[in-house]
Design an enzyme around this catalytic site. Sequence first.
Site, PDB file in Angstrom:
ATOM      1  N   TYR A  25      32.653 -33.788  27.529  1.00 43.36           N
ATOM      2  CA  TYR A  25      33.563 -34.531  27.077  1.00 43.36           C
ATOM      3  C   TYR A  25      34.080 -35.397  27.260  1.00 43.36           C
ATOM      4  CZ  TYR A  25      36.706 -31.358  24.304  1.00 43.36           C
ATOM      5  OH  TYR A  25      37.027 -30.150  23.330  1.00 43.36           O
ATOM      6  N   ASP A  85      39.859 -32.772  35.482  1.00 41.18           N
ATOM      7  CA  ASP A  85      39.327 -33.629  35.841  1.00 41.18           C
ATOM      8  C   ASP A  85      39.047 -34.524  36.577  1.00 41.18           C
ATOM      9  OD1 ASP A  85      36.551 -32.597  33.438  1.00 41.18           O
ATOM     10  OD2 ASP A  85      38.538 -32.045  32.435  1.00 41.18           O
TER      11      ASP A  85
END
Length: 710
Positions: A412, A326
Site C-alpha cells: 500500500y 504500520d
Amino acid sequence: MERLAQLALHTTSAAGAPPAPAHPLDPLSPQEIKNVSTLVKKNYEGKIINFNTITLREPMKKAYYEWKEKNGPKPPRIAYFVIVADGDQGVHEGVVDITAQHIVEFQHTTGVQPILTPHDLQTTEDIVRNDPEVQRQCEISGVPPNSMHQIYCDAWTIGYDERWGAEKRLQQALMYWRSDEDDSHYSHPLDFCPIVDMNAKKVIYIDIPQRRRKISKHKHSNFHPKHIAEKFGTKENPSGFRQNDNFPINVTQPEGVSFNLDGHVMSWSNFKFHIGFNYREGIVLSDMTYNDHGNERSLFHRISLCEMVVPYGCPDFPHQRKHALDIGEYGAGNCTNPLALGCDCKGVIHYMDAHFPDKNGDAFTVRNAICIHEEDDGILFKHSDFRDDFQTTVTTRGKKLIISQIFTAANYEYCLYWIFRQDGTIKLEIRLTGILNTYICADDEDTGKWGTQVYPNVNAHNHQHLFSLRLHPRIDGDNNSAATSDAKSSPFPTGSAENKYGNGFYCEKTTFNKVKDSITDFESKTARTWDIFNPNSVHKYSGKPATYKLVSTYCSPLLAQEGSLVRKRAPWAANTTQVVPYSDDAHGYGRLYPSGDHVAQWSGDGVRGMTSWIDDGEANVNNTDIVFFHTFGITHFPAPEDFPVMPTEIFDLMLRPRNLHTENPVLDVKPSYAKTTSEVKNGEAGVDSCSLNVDKASRLAFGNNDCCKK
Ligand SMILES: *[C@@H]1O[C@H](CO)[C@@H](O)[C@H](O)[C@H]1NC(C)=O
Ligand SMILES: *[C@@H]1O[C@H](CO)[C@@H](O)[C@H](O)[C@H]1NC(C)=O
Ligand SMILES: *[C@@H]1O[C@H](CO)[C@@H](O)[C@H](O)[C@H]1NC(C)=O
Ligand SMILES: *[C@@H]1O[C@H](CO)[C@@H](O)[C@H](O)[C@H]1NC(C)=O
Ligand SMILES: *[C@@H]1O[C@H](CO)[C@@H](O)[C@H](O)[C@H]1NC(C)=O
Ligand SMILES: *[C@@H]1O[C@H](CO)[C@@H](O)[C@H](O)[C@H]1NC(C)=O
Ligand SMILES: [Cu+2]
C-alpha cells in the site's frame, strides 16, 4: 534492493564535531547519526551489532518552552537508539547525550522485537527463495520448474503468533509469483505462508492450508505504461493511453512562494510551526502558533499520526495475522518515498530530506522526503448584493499550504497531506493507493463475504485502515480541556411551553472531566464533533472558550471483536477518542505511542501504551495539560476497480478555530475582486485582480478573450 540503492545517498560523516542544528526539535543530522553510532559502537565493543533506530529524543515540553519562551538553556541534543546484537534476544536500547558525548542510559530488553526496516524486508525474499521446503511447496502449487527467481514475497510483520511469541524475530512471507521482472505479482498469489526468523536468517515453519490451490493460469494484470500499450494499444494509438483528456494543467507561481523557512521553522500566512520528521511518525508539526494581529497565539504543541492498524477481516487461519500496525511496526518515516518534482507535487516546491541510520550506523538519506508547496484553495469568502444585480460584491480567493509525504507499507501507499488554510483551519487529507493485498482463490471457490474476487483467481480480503491522530493542544496556554459537541433537538415536545413549535435545537457540549469520560465514539445522529479548548480564554462576544473543533466523519468502528488479537494490540482503535494527561516523566516520554514503544510481536497482553495511560480512568483531564488521541479511517471492501493498482481513495478530517478569533480571521486577506455599492453607482474600479485584464494566466476556454475585456 537495487531501487533503494539508487535512491540512497550514503553520506560520509564529517570529521570532528557535528554542527549543532539550529533548533532543538530538528531531526538528527547525518553527522549526528554517525556521531551517535560511533559512540554506541564503542559502548558495545566485542558484539556484532546492527543499528535499527537512531532518532532524536525530543526535549520534554517544559524544557522546550523554558528555552523558547523564558530564556532558559538550550535543551541538549539527545538521541534514542535501538540495536540488534548477534546472538542476543530482544533489543539493546538506550539514550545518548550528543552534546555531552556520552551514553546516558542503555539496557538489554528481552521479550520485545524492534521495528522492521526496509532492509529486513529485502533480505526475507532471498531467504525464502533459497529454502528447499519453500521450493517444494512452489512445485506443489504448480509454479513452473526452475523459476524460483520469479518467486517473490511481501515480507509482513507477523503481528503476533502464539506458537513463537516474541522470542524470535519473525516475519510472515506472503507469497507470489512474477512472470517477469516488470510484472506486478499480486495477480498470482500462492496459497502457503512461510515464517522467517530474521536473526537466524531461515524459514522456521510454513503454514500450509488444508485446501491446496494451484497457481492461477490467467494472464497477469499489470499497470505500467508498457502493459497499458499491451492491454489497450491499437494501430492508431499504440500507447493505449486515452487521448481525450491529455492537455496539461500547468501551475504558474510567477513570484514564487508565500512561505518562509528558517531551518525547519515554517512561517506561512499567520501560521508558524516547526516541521520535524522521524522514522516512526514521519512528519511531526510542533510549536504551532497563529499571529492574531500581532499577538502570537499558541495553538498546538505537537501534532502527528502516532499509530495505525490495518486489520483484515477473513476469519480463516492464518489471515488473522494480517493486521499491520504500520507506524509502530514499519514506520511512516523509514518507509517514506523520495518525491519527484511536478508529479508527486506540482508548482513551486520546497523539499526536505530525511536521514536514517543504515544497519552499520552510517547515515542514509531519503532525498525529497517532505514536500512543501502552496495551492489555490478556491473561494475563501464571498458576498454579493442582489439589489444591484450582484454588482456590489467581494470575492476573496484562498491559498493553502500543504506539507506532504508518501510512504509505502509493502503493497500500500499512504499519501499524507497536512493542509493549512489562511483562516486557521488545519486539515489532514489521506489518499490511499498502491495495491490490494491479495490471496489466491480457486476456480470453483466462492470468496464468501470475507473478500471480493477482483480478478480471476484473486481474492482481496475485506480490511480497515484506522489511524491514531495525536494532538497535544496548547491553545492560549498549557491547560486545555476537551468535550464532545452534539447537535440535539430540544428535549421538550412540540406544544410544550419550552418548545411550542417543536423546532428548537442546540449544541450540547459535554466536557471531559476524567479520562474515562473522554472515551467516546463517533455519533452520526448528532453530527458529533469534538472541542479542544482553553476554559481560561473566553471570547469577548460569545462568552465561549477559545476552541479548535475536530470535525472528523470518517470514523469506521473497529470491527474485530472484544478479545481479538487486533483489539488487544491496538487498544486505542476501539473508540474514536481518548484524552489523557500529558506526562513528562522519563518513562512516558510524553506518551507518544498508543500501542507501546516496541510494537512488533506484542501479544497485546499486559498494560502498555493507551491501556496504561487510561489506567483506572480517574485522572483529571479538565483544564490541564492534555493529549488528545483520535481514531479515524475507513473500511475497505475491495472491488475490481481497485485492481491491479488502486485509484487514490481520499478521506480527511479538519481542525477549525471556533471562538478563538474576534471575527472572521481572513478579512485582511486582499480580495480578488471587490466593489462597494457607491463604487458601482459612480462607475469606479474597486479592487480587481482577477479579471481577464489582470490575471493573464486565466482565460476563456473557447472563443476570443478580447470580447470579454471590460
Ligand atoms: C561527535 O561530536 C563531538 C562534538 O559534538 C565531537 O567531539 C566528536 O569528535 C564527534 N565524533 C565523531 C566520531 O564524529
Ligand atoms: C506544461 O506542462 C507540460 C507537461 O505537463 C509541458 O510539456 C509543457 O511544456 C508545459 N507548458 C508550459 C507552457 O510550461
Ligand atoms: C531505516 O531503514 C534503513 C534502511 O533499510 C535501516 O537500515 C534502518 O535501520 C531503518 N531505521 C529504522 C529506525 O527503521
Ligand atoms: C472543567 O473545568 C472548568 C474550569 O476549571 C469547570 O468550570 C468545569 O465545571 C469543569 N467541568 C467538569 C465537567 O468538571
Ligand atoms: C468504546 O468501544 C467499546 C468497544 O467497541 C464499546 O463497547 C464502548 O461502548 C465504547 N465506549 C464509548 C464510550 O463509546
Ligand atoms: C494548569 O493546571 C495545573 C493543574 O492541572 C495547575 O497546577 C497549573 O497551575 C495550571 N497552570 C496554569 C498556567 O493555569
Ligand atoms: Cu484498503
